[in-house]
Design an enzyme around this catalytic site. Sequence first.
Site, PDB file in Angstrom:
ATOM      1  N   SER A  54       0.802  -1.192   0.128  1.00 30.77           N
ATOM      2  CA  SER A  54       0.004  -0.075  -0.026  1.00 30.77           C
ATOM      3  C   SER A  54       0.928   1.178  -0.081  1.00 30.77           C
ATOM      4  O   SER A  54       1.822   1.441  -0.672  1.00 30.77           O
ATOM      5  CB  SER A  54      -1.004   0.029   1.184  1.00 30.77           C
ATOM      6  OG  SER A  54      -1.942   0.935   0.946  1.00 30.77           O
TER       7      SER A  54
ATOM      8  N   ASP B  64      -9.508  -3.257  -6.254  1.00 34.88           N
ATOM      9  CA  ASP B  64      -8.724  -2.273  -5.562  1.00 34.88           C
ATOM     10  C   ASP B  64      -8.543  -0.957  -6.287  1.00 34.88           C
ATOM     11  O   ASP B  64      -8.129  -1.060  -7.510  1.00 34.88           O
ATOM     12  CB  ASP B  64      -7.251  -2.864  -5.252  1.00 34.88           C
ATOM     13  CG  ASP B  64      -6.247  -1.850  -4.217  1.00 34.88           C
ATOM     14  OD1 ASP B  64      -6.748  -0.869  -3.876  1.00 34.88           O
ATOM     15  OD2 ASP B  64      -5.300  -2.543  -4.029  1.00 34.88           O
TER      16      ASP B  64
ATOM     17  N   HIS C 286      -8.128  -4.484  -1.893  1.00 33.66           N
ATOM     18  CA  HIS C 286      -6.935  -3.815  -0.980  1.00 33.66           C
ATOM     19  C   HIS C 286      -6.937  -4.447   0.254  1.00 33.66           C
ATOM     20  O   HIS C 286      -7.948  -4.287   1.323  1.00 33.66           O
ATOM     21  CB  HIS C 286      -7.384  -2.452  -0.870  1.00 33.66           C
ATOM     22  CG  HIS C 286      -6.044  -1.738  -0.606  1.00 33.66           C
ATOM     23  ND1 HIS C 286      -4.945  -1.454  -1.368  1.00 33.66           N
ATOM     24  CD2 HIS C 286      -5.668  -1.117   0.626  1.00 33.66           C
ATOM     25  CE1 HIS C 286      -3.853  -0.845  -0.882  1.00 33.66           C
ATOM     26  NE2 HIS C 286      -4.156  -0.779   0.337  1.00 33.66           N
TER      27      HIS C 286
END
Length: 314
Positions: free
Chosen positions: A160, A255, A285
Amino acid sequence: MPYAFDPDLAPFVELIPQSDISDLATARAGLATMLEPLNADVDTDGVTIVDHHVPGHDGAPPVLVRVYRGNGSAPAEGRPALLDIHGGGFVLGDITMEHAIATRVARELDAVVAAVEYRLAPEHPFPAGVEDCYAALRWLHDEASNLGIDTDRIAVGGQSAGGGLSAAVALLARDRGGPSLCFQFLGIPELDHRLETTSMRTFVDTPLWNRPNAEQSWRFYLGPEAGEVSPYASPAIAEDLGGLPPAYVTAMEFDPLRDEGIIYALRMMEAGVPVELHTFPGTFHGSGAMIAAGVSRRAHEELMGVLGRALGVS
């Protein structure tokens, strides 16, 4: 909108509260509450864990780096090392997010893993966080002999925002003439402040991360007066991706960050960088945290294999 989540993941989706980082105090407290019991179950046998406070960049405050070291017999040339950068949209989390994966990598690969406690936005907008991570990389190289590290086998990685910061650190290391990196792991990376990809425009209500969170994340990270954005903040806008270390990039189907990771991987390939790219269907995600799902277990096992090969561990 409805999403065709992997059957193993679908039951978890209903249990995930709607993510909202606009109330940072609540979001940070919620993440800490979630991590505490998970970390309590991590088996740290075979791993030595020591905290270090390392010099910050250009007079910045010291940076906390938590070092995990496998207790196997160290080779004469030293162990491989991973600079491990946590996620959290540049605004959430700390090194405790990496406790489980850092412990596993250190033990199973007999490696040194250095988790970085970088400063968070909005209290500390760009470039504070990435400079903290770069300072940690320099420290790893400077202290390699004391830490038992082979400087030819140092990688950077994260997921991320940690993936985005890892990409930025790789760019900084290239452009500042070092320290050298042998590999970069960019997991579901946050790379592009422009928010113009198809996945970013489409996925406005996905679990754990969505377009509204992405918008808020970049506002916090770039500050109220962003002006001209640096490629070390938003690596997707870097014009030249040549000369970067080999990379492993992951993307999840549902995502909002999916396409920026894929595009960055393809651009690195075009620039002559060896890249392994894996997209996981039916995922979202952060779904890798749902380790009971078969697709999550596959992703974790693949990552360990990729890191082992990249770090020269059989």
